[in-house]
Write a protein that holds these residues in place. Structure first.
Motif, PDB file in Angstrom:
ATOM      1  N   UNK A 207       0.898  -1.086  -0.059  1.00 35.59           N
ATOM      2  CA  UNK A 207      -0.010  -0.032  -0.141  1.00 35.59           C
ATOM      3  C   UNK A 207       0.966   1.149   0.041  1.00 35.59           C
ATOM      4  N   UNK A 208       1.892   1.244   0.653  1.00 42.81           N
ATOM      5  CA  UNK A 208       2.864   2.526   0.907  1.00 42.81           C
ATOM      6  C   UNK A 208       2.994   3.410  -0.438  1.00 42.81           C
TER       7      UNK A 208
ATOM      8  N   UNK B 261       5.085  -0.238  13.490  1.00 42.79           N
ATOM      9  CA  UNK B 261       4.286   0.781  12.926  1.00 42.79           C
ATOM     10  C   UNK B 261       5.080   2.135  13.315  1.00 42.79           C
ATOM     11  N   UNK B 262       5.461   2.188  14.152  1.00 44.02           N
ATOM     12  CA  UNK B 262       6.526   3.480  14.588  1.00 44.02           C
ATOM     13  C   UNK B 262       7.520   3.477  13.440  1.00 44.02           C
ATOM     14  N   UNK B 263       8.254   2.472  12.813  1.00 41.89           N
ATOM     15  CA  UNK B 263       9.129   2.661  11.701  1.00 41.89           C
ATOM     16  C   UNK B 263       8.601   3.012  10.698  1.00 41.89           C
TER      17      UNK B 263
ATOM     18  N   UNK C 188       9.156   6.455   8.204  1.00 42.97           N
ATOM     19  CA  UNK C 188       9.346   6.432   6.685  1.00 42.97           C
ATOM     20  C   UNK C 188       8.625   7.528   5.909  1.00 42.97           C
ATOM     21  N   UNK C 189       7.322   7.284   6.393  1.00 42.25           N
ATOM     22  CA  UNK C 189       6.232   7.759   5.496  1.00 42.25           C
ATOM     23  C   UNK C 189       5.905   9.425   6.113  1.00 42.25           C
ATOM     24  N   UNK C 190       6.380   9.689   7.243  1.00 43.77           N
ATOM     25  CA  UNK C 190       6.113  11.374   7.625  1.00 43.77           C
ATOM     26  C   UNK C 190       6.149  12.268   6.779  1.00 43.77           C
ATOM     27  N   UNK C 191       7.364  11.980   5.929  1.00 45.78           N
ATOM     28  CA  UNK C 191       7.370  13.133   4.952  1.00 45.78           C
ATOM     29  C   UNK C 191       6.566  13.448   3.911  1.00 45.78           C
TER      30      UNK C 191
END
Length: 252
Positions: A130-131, A170-172, A176-179
Motif C-alpha cells: 500500500x505504501x 508501525x513506529x518505523x 518512513x512515511x511522515x515526509x
C-alpha cells in the motif's frame, strides 16, 4: 453525521466480520468508499458490502488470504483499479492462538507459527504494497492488542509477541512515511465482543479478568471503530507513531 471522509477510499483487511466489519461501517457512515478483504466468508463479506452501500458509498469485497504474502499487492491493486486511489489502510486481519504456556509439551507450534505469518508478515506485506500508492496525507491504522504491551494472564506469549511486533513496525513506518504527511498509528483494544474473543475465552468474560479492569466491562466495537475513524479523519493529521489503548484501564 458529518461526512468528513467523503471522497476518501479505505481498505479494511479482515472486514467480513467482527471489528473489521464494524470499522468498515463506521468509515462508510462518515462518507468513505470502502473495500474489505476476506479469506473464506464470501457470503458474510457480501452482506457487509450491501450494508455499506445503504450508506450511499461505493463498497467492494475482495477475497485475499493474508497468510500468503504474495497476495498483498494484488489486493491493493484491485482496490486502486476499482476506486482510483487508496487513502486509508486499516490493517485489521489477524488470528488468535492462545491458551497454552510455552513449556506445554502439547504446544501447537504449527498454528502458532501461522499466527506469526498472518498477524505480522501478512500485515507487513499489505503495508509494503500500500505504501507506494497511498495518497499523500493518507492514513495507516494497525489494529493491535493490549496484549502487545501488557500481558495479565498466561498462555498468550506468541499472540502478545505478534502484536508487540506490529507496534514496533508501525513506529518505523510512521518515520518512513511522515515526509508525505501519512500518519501511522496502532489501536490496542482489550477484550471485545467478537468471534475471536469467544474462541479464546468461551462464552462470557471470566470474572477474574473483568476484575482487573478499572472500568469493569469490555470494549464495544463502536468505541474502537470511533477511534479508527478519528485517526483516519482530518483531526487525526498530527498524531503519528502512536499506540492507543482502548482497554478500560487494564494496563494501569
Amino acid at each position: 453525521m458529518q461526512k468528513v471522509l467523503k471522497g476518501k477510499v479505505a481498505l479494511v483487511t479482515g472486514g467480513s466480520r467482527g471489528l473489521g466489519a464494524a470499522i468498515a461501517e463506521a468509515l462508510s457512515e462518515q462518507g468513505a468508499d470502502v473495500a474489505i478483504s476476506y479469506v473464506a466468508s464470501a457470503e458474510k463479506a457480501e452482506a457487509v458490502v450491501e450494508k455499506l452501500k445503504t450508506k450511499g458509498v461505493r463498497a467492494i469485497a475482495i477475497q485475499s488470504d493474508q497468510a500468503d504474502t504474495s497476495a498483498a499487492k494484488p489486493l491493493v491493486d484491485k482496490v486502486v483499479a476499482s476506486f482510483g486511489k487508496l487513502d486509508i489502510l486499516i490493517n485489521n486481519a489477524a488470528i488468535a492462538v492462545q491458551g497454552k504456556t510455552v513449556d506445554d509439551p502439547d504446544l501447537d507450534t504449527v498454528n502458532l507459527d501461522r499466527q506469526w505469518q498472518i498477524n505480522v508478515m501478512g500485515a507487513v506485506a499489505t503495508t509494503r504494497a500500500a505504501a507506494p500508492v497511498l495518497s499523500d496525507g493518507g492514513r495507516i491504522i494497525f489494529i493491535g492488542s493490549l496484549l502487545g504491551s501488557h500481558v495479565p494472564f498466561a498462555g498468550a506469549a506468541d499472540y502478545a509477541g505478534t502484536k508487540a511486533a506490529i507496534a514496533g513496525y508501525a513506529k518505523g513506518v510512521a518515520r518512513d512515511l511522515g515526509g508525505r504527511d501519512i500518519t501511522v498509528n496502532v489501536i490496542q483494544p482489550g477484550v471485545m465482543p467478537t468471534d475471536m474473543s469467544v474462541e479464546v475465552l468461551g462464552d462470557g468474560v471470566p470474572e477474574a479478568l473483568l476484575n482487573l479492569h478499572p472500568i469493569r466491562r469490555i470494549a464495544t466495537l463502536e468505541e474502537v471503530s470511533a477511534m479508527a475513524c478519528f485517526l483516519a479523519g482530518p483531526n487525526g493529521g498530527y498524531i503519528t507513531g502512536g499506540v492507543i489503548d482502548i482497554a478500560g484501564g487494564l494496563s494501569i
